[in-house]
Design an enzyme around this catalytic site. Sequence first.
Site, PDB file in Angstrom:
ATOM      1  N   ASP A   6       0.827  -1.212   0.000  1.00 23.05           N
ATOM      2  CA  ASP A   6       0.000   0.000   0.000  1.00 23.05           C
ATOM      3  C   ASP A   6       0.862   1.262   0.000  1.00 23.05           C
ATOM      4  O   ASP A   6       1.766   1.401   0.844  1.00 23.05           O
ATOM      5  CB  ASP A   6      -0.888  -0.008   1.247  1.00 23.05           C
ATOM      6  CG  ASP A   6      -2.244   0.611   1.009  1.00 23.05           C
ATOM      7  OD1 ASP A   6      -2.423   1.290  -0.008  1.00 23.05           O
ATOM      8  OD2 ASP A   6      -3.140   0.404   1.852  1.00 23.05           O
ATOM      9  N   ASP A   7       0.590   2.173  -0.927  1.00 27.02           N
ATOM     10  CA  ASP A   7       1.225   3.502  -0.957  1.00 27.02           C
ATOM     11  C   ASP A   7       2.738   3.438  -1.153  1.00 27.02           C
ATOM     12  O   ASP A   7       3.470   4.322  -0.679  1.00 27.02           O
ATOM     13  CB  ASP A   7       0.938   4.275   0.334  1.00 27.02           C
ATOM     14  CG  ASP A   7      -0.501   4.769   0.425  1.00 27.02           C
ATOM     15  OD1 ASP A   7      -1.329   4.335  -0.385  1.00 27.02           O
ATOM     16  OD2 ASP A   7      -0.788   5.580   1.323  1.00 27.02           O
ATOM     17  N   ASP A  20       0.467  -0.473  -5.121  1.00 23.32           N
ATOM     18  CA  ASP A  20      -0.820  -0.154  -5.764  1.00 23.32           C
ATOM     19  C   ASP A  20      -0.836   1.243  -6.372  1.00 23.32           C
ATOM     20  O   ASP A  20      -1.604   1.533  -7.282  1.00 23.32           O
ATOM     21  CB  ASP A  20      -1.994  -0.342  -4.785  1.00 23.32           C
ATOM     22  CG  ASP A  20      -1.940   0.564  -3.569  1.00 23.32           C
ATOM     23  OD1 ASP A  20      -0.895   1.191  -3.319  1.00 23.32           O
ATOM     24  OD2 ASP A  20      -2.958   0.626  -2.839  1.00 23.32           O
ATOM     25  N   HIS A  21       0.021   2.138  -5.896  1.00 25.79           N
ATOM     26  CA  HIS A  21       0.227   3.465  -6.479  1.00 25.79           C
ATOM     27  C   HIS A  21       1.383   4.100  -5.714  1.00 25.79           C
ATOM     28  O   HIS A  21       1.905   3.518  -4.755  1.00 25.79           O
ATOM     29  CB  HIS A  21      -1.024   4.350  -6.386  1.00 25.79           C
ATOM     30  CG  HIS A  21      -1.682   4.323  -5.048  1.00 25.79           C
ATOM     31  ND1 HIS A  21      -1.127   4.870  -3.916  1.00 25.79           N
ATOM     32  CD2 HIS A  21      -2.847   3.753  -4.639  1.00 25.79           C
ATOM     33  CE1 HIS A  21      -1.915   4.669  -2.888  1.00 25.79           C
ATOM     34  NE2 HIS A  21      -2.960   3.974  -3.286  1.00 25.79           N
ATOM     35  N   CYS A  76      -6.348   3.746  -3.547  1.00 27.76           N
ATOM     36  CA  CYS A  76      -6.297   2.309  -3.267  1.00 27.76           C
ATOM     37  C   CYS A  76      -7.418   1.516  -3.936  1.00 27.76           C
ATOM     38  O   CYS A  76      -7.166   0.558  -4.666  1.00 27.76           O
ATOM     39  CB  CYS A  76      -6.346   2.073  -1.757  1.00 27.76           C
ATOM     40  SG  CYS A  76      -5.069   2.923  -0.822  1.00 27.76           S
ATOM     41  N   HIS A 134      -9.402  -3.592  -1.826  1.00 31.15           N
ATOM     42  CA  HIS A 134      -9.715  -2.623  -0.779  1.00 31.15           C
ATOM     43  C   HIS A 134     -10.951  -3.134  -0.050  1.00 31.15           C
ATOM     44  O   HIS A 134     -11.979  -3.409  -0.665  1.00 31.15           O
ATOM     45  CB  HIS A 134      -9.989  -1.242  -1.374  1.00 31.15           C
ATOM     46  CG  HIS A 134     -10.032  -0.154  -0.352  1.00 31.15           C
ATOM     47  ND1 HIS A 134     -11.116   0.062   0.455  1.00 31.15           N
ATOM     48  CD2 HIS A 134      -9.105   0.755   0.014  1.00 31.15           C
ATOM     49  CE1 HIS A 134     -10.871   1.072   1.268  1.00 31.15           C
ATOM     50  NE2 HIS A 134      -9.656   1.512   1.023  1.00 31.15           N
TER      51      HIS A 134
END
Length: 614
Positions: free
Chosen positions: A63-64, A353-354, A102, A156
């Site tokens: 995540d992130d 995810d990003h 997300c 998510h």
Amino acid sequence: MNVEEERCLWCKLSRTGVNINLYYINLSMANKFLTTIIIIVISTLSVCKRSVPRLNVLFIIVDDLRPTLGCYDELYMKTPSIDLLAQNSVVFENAYCQQALCGPSRVSLLTSRRPDSTHLYDFYSYWRRVAGNFTTLPQHFKNNGYFTASVGKVFHPGKSSNYTDDYPYSWSVPAYHPSTQKYKMAKVCPGSDGKLHMNLVCPVDVDKMPEHTLPDIQSTQYAVNVLKNMSMNRQQPFFLAVGYHKPHIPLKYPKQYLDLYPLDKVPPVPNPTYPSKLPTVAWNPWTDLREREDIQSLNISFPYGPVPGEFSQLIRQSYFAATSYMDDQIGILLSKLHEYGLDNNTIISFVGDHGWSLGEHQEWSKYSNFEVSTRVPLMFYVPGVTSSIQSRPFSNIKLLRDTESKISTVQQNHSKMKVTNHKRTPVLAELVDLFPTLAELAFINEPFTCPENSTFDLCTEGSSLAPFIYKTSFNAMFKMDNLSKSDFSKMVAYFHEHEIFKNLANKNAFLKTAAFSQYPRPSDIPMEDSDKPCLKNISIMGYSMRTSKYRYTEWVNFNHTSFKMDWSKVHARELYDHNLDSEENNNLAGVKQYHDLVNSLSHKLHLGWRYAKT
């Protein structure tokens, strides 16, 4: 040659200890060796049987996570486990998410459909009900006989995955979520006043935390148990997805990881000011950070801030420390994959995810179309392809938990890795490519390209990266000098006699000329919901196209009922020349000398992803 014969061939090659990246070898190159070497038949090639176990898949999503990792040339980062994985993988240097949020990003990559197809730009709808009954990546493996399991944050959680993480469609068993994740918004962060707070920066003593643990530690333990169980049942292949929360906020992690990043050694933000030519619609006011007590105490003005320089460094320090904590969890997972004898028949995909802004342009968090928000780490480990099966690379995991004694060792290993790791490719990749890539690597049916306005259950809006994985691995063999010419020639001769060699050697690899991302906004000026607007409030969509040289973005009218953009109603444009401005500080869209380039890029953006590959 059918699929079982292909798997049988893979088995034969595995037993020779020679990489199977010869699939994509150039025949003219091979003939140079064949002219001087006598071919010897390898007796072990006749041992393989039809009942060859299929390759497992370990799908790791973080995540992130931006590509702030040692293996992406960030030399100050301490990420030895991910770096070791990268050393034995093909690393994609230019991979991009389809939306830097997300829920939309994960649904997009897991269905291989872009947000305008999933109709998900927020967290509040379920694609099977509002867009189509699209087959997901794990569902496709499940339908092909795999046991599929989800651990941690993969989909998510919540409405966007039907409150079940898309079980039972995608998973053989209900998804696992760590029990301590419920403390995400709790006051568990020790402050200088001796009290507990709901802070952004949150190094902790794990033993004093609720349940005496943290979410990612729990997820690792659960995933390890899954691996152990699967190692005792080799009859069914598995697709195990493990989602790590850190470095997502709050930046809560075991406090000893701060020792890896002394504050005076933390690199400052290279471009910490608001770009003068940035259109207001593009601005991300990072409202999620503003919910935290330590940020609120700074009395930062809305929407532009800025965060004071000293506290900015504290955020960066904790983001890096949380990343190293997550790296250790991955190290534990990979070491157990080795211990249970699964590393020589398991594909590993690692992805973020990003991205996440760390003070660039005066911004924080994701919620934008900037490079720092859309670019992600992406790598694939394929046993016998990206690394020799006999090498068993994860037997040498270096954990950071004993920080004082291991920092120097980690730095030495990292420097050595940079010299030897040639399996990196600059080709443009998108997260919608994950689905067809893993299907091809595992020898199961690849989804075809979705027709326009398609409601097909199984198709892709990406393209397989497998050809680049094979070709990059093959090229690296010579640079790393890890294969003798004699063994190489034997295998070339063997492939020359089989149809699979001709088929795979001639397979088209679709080289993307652009990667596409997008982000919604409720208005032209920053508002409280600019970061995460609900569908009903979205009136503008920013469509962004990243080529090898430029990032071009148009912010246009968007109808949230019909899910259609109106290219004739342009609110703002952005153009960044990455050859001159890799940090995207100078918007050239309004500069007269770039008028023709803007028109050309605008035309390509309107044509879209279907016309952006050769």
